[in-house]
Design an enzyme around this catalytic site. Sequence first.
Site, short mmCIF file in Angstrom:
data_model
loop_
_atom_site.label_atom_id
_atom_site.label_comp_id
_atom_site.label_asym_id
_atom_site.label_seq_id
_atom_site.Cartn_x
_atom_site.Cartn_y
_atom_site.Cartn_z
N HIS A 70 0.86 -1.19 0.00
CA HIS A 70 0.00 0.00 0.00
C HIS A 70 0.90 1.23 0.00
O HIS A 70 1.54 1.53 1.00
CB HIS A 70 -0.91 -0.01 1.23
CG HIS A 70 -1.82 -1.19 1.29
ND1 HIS A 70 -3.09 -1.17 0.77
CD2 HIS A 70 -1.64 -2.43 1.80
CE1 HIS A 70 -3.66 -2.35 0.96
NE2 HIS A 70 -2.79 -3.14 1.58
N LEU A 71 0.93 1.94 -1.12
CA LEU A 71 1.79 3.13 -1.24
C LEU A 71 1.07 4.42 -0.83
O LEU A 71 1.72 5.44 -0.64
CB LEU A 71 2.33 3.26 -2.66
CG LEU A 71 3.42 2.26 -3.04
CD1 LEU A 71 3.85 2.47 -4.49
CD2 LEU A 71 4.63 2.37 -2.12
N ASP B 295 2.24 -7.06 2.73
CA ASP B 295 1.03 -6.29 3.05
C ASP B 295 1.41 -4.99 3.78
O ASP B 295 0.80 -4.60 4.77
CB ASP B 295 0.04 -7.11 3.88
CG ASP B 295 -1.35 -6.47 3.92
OD1 ASP B 295 -1.57 -5.45 3.25
OD2 ASP B 295 -2.21 -7.00 4.66
N HIS C 95 -8.99 -10.34 -1.49
CA HIS C 95 -9.00 -10.22 -0.02
C HIS C 95 -10.25 -10.98 0.40
O HIS C 95 -11.34 -10.43 0.45
CB HIS C 95 -9.07 -8.74 0.39
CG HIS C 95 -9.22 -8.53 1.86
ND1 HIS C 95 -8.19 -8.04 2.65
CD2 HIS C 95 -10.25 -8.72 2.70
CE1 HIS C 95 -8.60 -7.93 3.90
NE2 HIS C 95 -9.86 -8.34 3.95
N ASN D 283 -6.35 1.06 -3.07
CA ASN D 283 -7.16 1.86 -2.14
C ASN D 283 -6.60 3.28 -2.04
O ASN D 283 -5.95 3.66 -1.07
CB ASN D 283 -7.26 1.18 -0.77
CG ASN D 283 -5.93 0.78 -0.19
OD1 ASN D 283 -4.93 0.67 -0.89
ND2 ASN D 283 -5.91 0.58 1.11
#
Length: 399
Positions: free
Chosen positions: A56-57, A279, A172, A88
């Site tokens: 997640h960046l 993650d 997910h 996201n």
Amino acid sequence: MILRNGYILLDNKLVRKDIEITNGIITKIEDSIDCKEYIDCKEGWIIEGAVDVHVHLREPGFTHKETILSGTKASAKGGVTTIMSMPNLKPCPDSIENLKVQEDIIARDAQVHVYPYAAVTKGQLGQENSDLESLCKKVKAITDDGVGVNNIDLLIKAMEYAKKYNIVIASHAEDLVDSKLPQGEYVAVRREIELAKQIGCKYHFCHMSTKESFDAIRQAHKEGYTNITCEVSPHHLLLNENMIKDANWKMNPPLRSEENRKETIKALLDGTALMIASDHAPHAKEEKEQEYSKAPNGIIGIETMLPLIYTHFVDKGIATHSDFLNWFVYNPIKVFSLPERKLEVGYPGDLTVLDINTLRKYTKEEILSLSTNSPYIDMEMKGFPLLTLVNGKIVWEVK
């Protein structure tokens, strides 16, 4: 550029070699290369740069948690030269126009290779499919990671597009009922496996964490459905629910029982899980300092993934050096059809050098991510990167 005083894996043995990189490409691997100037690898293990398919960046949209620049710097420090970034974001990559916002920042700021996921549904809201016809031509994989796609019609349509364009759909897996309990995961896994069998697409389960999930995936493999794959994360391999201290130990899926932790290890060692992914999920300090029930899910992990697994698996003799490379390099590349990387002449100089001789603490002060929400601070590990190269360029070096 010459790398000297390092070891590479040959025939399952660490062998000292010199490596020459010219114009970003590996041009020589020899016992000794005559040169006046070189980079001292300090008896480290030279490997292909690792691949992390679950990062997640946070940019665009949530740059108080992480940016593409800070996240890829942390990636380089962690020895990871290729990452896949989760959708996201704001705007969510649910259209070509929104995807381009992220791609433009990647082109400007990324220190390592970044392959964005596109979203399965608009805004990841599970109400309407994204522009899959256009997006599936552009990306390696699609996902609504963070939320399970429980609208079966939308999921089937996404699977059909993934099959049409021969890309991966990543899940997910989380059923709406008892979502945080173990059955919330494995009920969804079982349901989605049946759909994936029916459609025949490449289907990948993110961060699996329960015995029943692994049993279902294992059975699918026995039936010949090898296009159904899964990853595990370091925290589900090494930590359990009885260890939780504060919100820096809170993630989704949550830490499970000790029995499920052992089953996660078993799944990795027997090949049910093909890869390890961090993650990496940064959150601002004030967000994680809320009471546990209100704090967001997620921990950072891209800087510690390689040393944790080297320390607890390879160094202890539970896994081999070859296993390590399969989990972090070859299997994710194969499953997600990423550009091939090998420590051989003719391949790009995407390499990292691991210090496998020094046991040291991971400190809060050294973290390059904008966030520090890690349960591993002050833990001792071996295998921290000394040097990371992307296309022959130094992107991380211990001074």
